[in-house]
Design an enzyme around this catalytic site. Structure first.
Site, PDB file in Angstrom:
ATOM      1  N   LYS A 181       0.835  -1.202   0.000  1.00 49.37           N
ATOM      2  CA  LYS A 181       0.000   0.000   0.000  1.00 49.37           C
ATOM      3  C   LYS A 181       0.871   1.254   0.000  1.00 49.37           C
ATOM      4  CE  LYS A 181      -3.509   2.304   2.774  1.00 49.37           C
ATOM      5  NZ  LYS A 181      -4.430   2.245   3.908  1.00 49.37           N
TER       6      LYS A 181
ATOM      7  N   GLU B 135      10.548  -4.657   4.575  1.00 51.38           N
ATOM      8  CA  GLU B 135      10.615  -6.082   4.218  1.00 51.38           C
ATOM      9  C   GLU B 135      10.297  -6.267   2.735  1.00 51.38           C
ATOM     10  OE1 GLU B 135       9.045  -4.813   6.805  1.00 51.38           O
ATOM     11  OE2 GLU B 135       9.116  -6.137   8.559  1.00 51.38           O
TER      12      GLU B 135
ATOM     13  N   GLY C 294      -4.898  -1.965   5.026  1.00 51.85           N
ATOM     14  CA  GLY C 294      -4.121  -3.105   4.530  1.00 51.85           C
ATOM     15  C   GLY C 294      -4.827  -4.431   4.786  1.00 51.85           C
ATOM     16  N   ARG C 295      -5.347  -4.609   5.993  1.00 46.62           N
ATOM     17  CA  ARG C 295      -5.969  -5.895   6.356  1.00 46.62           C
ATOM     18  C   ARG C 295      -7.382  -6.028   5.799  1.00 46.62           C
ATOM     19  NH1 ARG C 295      -4.854  -2.517  10.430  1.00 46.62           N
ATOM     20  NH2 ARG C 295      -6.497  -1.741  11.787  1.00 46.62           N
TER      21      ARG C 295
ATOM     22  N   GLU D  64      -4.919  -6.761  14.691  1.00 44.19           N
ATOM     23  CA  GLU D  64      -4.426  -5.431  14.325  1.00 44.19           C
ATOM     24  C   GLU D  64      -5.577  -4.428  14.435  1.00 44.19           C
ATOM     25  OE1 GLU D  64      -2.616  -4.380  10.338  1.00 44.19           O
ATOM     26  OE2 GLU D  64      -0.760  -4.733  11.414  1.00 44.19           O
TER      27      GLU D  64
ATOM     28  N   HIS E 298      -5.353 -33.056  17.213  1.00 41.65           N
ATOM     29  CA  HIS E 298      -4.278 -33.949  17.646  1.00 41.65           C
ATOM     30  C   HIS E 298      -3.072 -33.179  18.158  1.00 41.65           C
ATOM     31  CE1 HIS E 298      -6.300 -37.600  16.261  1.00 41.65           C
ATOM     32  NE2 HIS E 298      -6.840 -36.782  15.368  1.00 41.65           N
TER      33      HIS E 298
ATOM     34  N   LYS F 125       9.384  -0.997  14.316  1.00 39.33           N
ATOM     35  CA  LYS F 125       9.984  -0.705  12.999  1.00 39.33           C
ATOM     36  C   LYS F 125      11.055   0.373  13.147  1.00 39.33           C
ATOM     37  CE  LYS F 125       5.741  -1.254  10.232  1.00 39.33           C
ATOM     38  NZ  LYS F 125       4.836  -0.555   9.328  1.00 39.33           N
TER      39      LYS F 125
END
Ligand code: F6P
Length: 550
Positions: free
Chosen positions: A208, A214, A269-270, A355, A386, A506
């Site tokens: 965005k 990263e 973003g999400r 978030e 399990h 960050k």
């Protein structure tokens, strides 16, 4: 700490008092006294059947939760979102992911612009590109068709795309290979491209902001990998496209803005998997499949916007989440999809829920005196059974669980699907009703083992059931969770659309990077722990190699 407006509301106070009545009651008793509970405490919309009867609630609880929703202005806040008001107060932005799936003939003017026109122009651009890649008419630098698509992004620019690709893989064009690179750990990129030919590979740089370290680090290394194989920097034009709101930075990176797919600052973003961030999804399932996905989102939006709270799936799930968090005191919540294609759904929902609602201040900045978002986690069924379900059944922490299943498998094979699905019903049953000491004794269990085998039950679940996983169904399912998160945030009076909490880490990392790259300099000026850790890291880096790492 003084109590907040939320805790002073009559419905909140009534719920506190009501909880003392509910606390000693067991789901066994609630079901025994009310034979219609399992058919009454349900709601259905857009192909999703929600059974919430195995929550620790009565009709009175639900009435009080609806009252709380009214007193907290849920409906008004929902309408503010749909009309484009700047409800993301800390960033002064509209929150309009719902506009991403509005039909072409509709219109929504926000800050003087018809955003639906812009959305459909972007969708047309995506459809044109995707059609060309899918039919092979978009050629790579050496004239070969694209066979591999690598999405590089992180957070919302990765989790939605990878979740949707995995979820809809059945519907995907199988001669295209999809990879998703998010971690700045070079292993992620290295392993993703290891067996790929650069001249058949398309990179989608999804960000965005186009400023995320990263993603940019991975994008630069991907560009180097391409240059090394093809030996010509102009190859970027055919092998790199961008999805971003930031044309300037896209161009600075070297991607022609003609190959950029836009979205807008009013898409969080999400909340962006149905924007151009879904380019990889459209490449996989085609423009028509993507349209069906959007239709599913939109149908659930309309349901959220129009259904009364009593039948409103997102409102019901959101209000139950508030009940579990604030009155039952549950700190965590599980999401268990009984469908292998939904294996990345829990990771996707972690960002969406945590978030959005992991906040400690109200909209006006005052510190909250009540809890907000639960810790979300999960795993595809039956694998979780399990590994960690033991704790959910008998641990000292109560984990409300959403169990999601389908009546039909996309890959029918012998008895597999009924075996899988039986576990959804069995787990919900076991969690609700447990197994009493008397029942265990009656089975002839040795006395010294009885206590170990008691299953207390009374543990809440929602069951979500649908016919079959499809693009449309996935859209409705994701919109259901989006609006459930919205409902919770509206009750808690928080900004569910910012994420300031991720910034400090960050900033600090950016200061530390040069300290790690350098040998013994500069002299460190952090706290004693951080200094010692960095020194130790530097010393380990200086050590002679003891095994092969190039
Ligand atoms: O670090 C958090 C975050 O800002 C998320 O909210 C976002 O989805 C992610 O980073 C990626 O951001 P971008 O798409 O701008 O690269």
């Amino acid at each position: 700490m003084t109590t907040s407006p939320l805790q002073q509301r009559p419905a909140w106070k009534a719920l506190e008092a009501h909880y003392t009545e509910i606390a000693p009651r067991h789901l066994r008793e609630l079901f025994a006294h009310d034979p219609t509970r399992g058919t009454r405490m349900i709601a259905e919309a857009e192909g999703l059947y929600l059974d919430y009867s195995k929550n620790r609630v009565t009709d009175e609880t639900m009435e009080l939760l609806f009252q709380l929703a009214h007193e907290s202005g849920l409906v008004e806040r929902r309408d503010q979102m749909f009309s484009g008001e700047h409800i993301n107060v800390s960033e002064d932005r509209a929150v309009l992911h719902v506009a991403l799936r509005m039909p072409e003939e509709s219109s929504l003017v926000v800050d003087g612009v018809d955003v639906v026109r812009e959305v459909h122009a972007a969708l047309d651009q995506m459809a044109d590109f995707c059609t060309r890649v899918r039919d092979g008419s978009w050629k790579g630098h050496s004239g070969k068709r694209i066979k591999n698509i690598v999405n590089i992004g992180i957070g919302g620019s990765d989790l939605g795309p990878v979740m949707a690709y995995e979820a809809l893989r059945y519907y995907s064009q199988r001669d295209l290979t999809f990879r998703f690179v998010s971690n700045v750990d070079a292993t992620d990129l290295t392993e993703a491209v290891r067996d790929l030919q650069a001249d058949e590979t398309l990179f989608i740089i999804s960000s965005k902001t186009f400023g995320t370290l990263e993603t940019l680090t991975n994008a630069k290394s991907a560009r180097n990998w391409l240059f090394e194989q093809i030996g010509d920097s102009s190859a970027v034009a055919k092998h790199f496209v961008a999805v971003s709101t930031n044309a300037e930075k896209v161009s600075e990176f070297g991607i022609d803005v003609a190959n950029m797919f836009p979205f807008w600052d009013w898409v969080g973003g999400r909340y962006s998997m149905d924007s151009a961030i879904g380019l990889s999804t459209m490449l996989a399932i085609g423009p028509q499949g993507f349209k069906e996905l959007l239709d599913g989102f939109h149908a659930m939006d309309e349901h959220f916007r129009s259904a009364p709270l009593e039948r409103n799936l997102p409102a019901l799930m959101g209000l139950l989440a508030v009940w579990n968090r604030n009155f039952l005191g549950c700190q965590t919540a599980g999401v268990m999809p009984y469908d292998q294609y939904l294996k990345r759904l829990p990771a996707y929902l972690q960002q969406l829920t945590m978030e959005s609602n992991g906040k400690h201040v109200a909209l006006d900045g005052t510190i909250l005196s009540y809890d907000t978002g639960a810790i979300h986690w999960g795993e595809a069924g039956t694998n979780g059974q399990h590994s960690f379900y033991q704790l959910i059944h008998q641990g000292t922490t109560i984990v409300p669980v959403d169990l999601i299943g389908f009546a039909k498998s996309l890959n029918p094979l012998g008895e597999h699907h009924d075996i899988l699905s039986s576990n959804i019903f069995a787990q919900a049953q076991a969690l609700a009703f447990g197994k009493t000491e008397a029942e265990i004794r009656a089975e002839g269990t040795p006395a010294d083992v009885v206590a170990h085998r008691v299953m207390e039950g009374n543990r809440p679940t929602n069951v979500l059931l649908a016919e079959v996983l499809s693009p449309r169904l996935l859209g409705s399912l994701i919109a259901l969770y989006e609006h459930s998160v919205f409902t919770q945030g509206a009750i808690w009076g928080i900004d569910s659309f910012d994420q300031w909490g991720v910034e400090l880490g960050k900033e600090l990392a950016v200061k530390i990077i040069p300290e790690l790259e350098a040998g013994t300099e500069p002299v460190l000026a952090h706290d004693s722990s951080t200094n010692a850790l960095i020194e130790h890291y530097r010393a380990l880096k200086r050590k002679e190699k003891t095994h092969a790492v190039d």
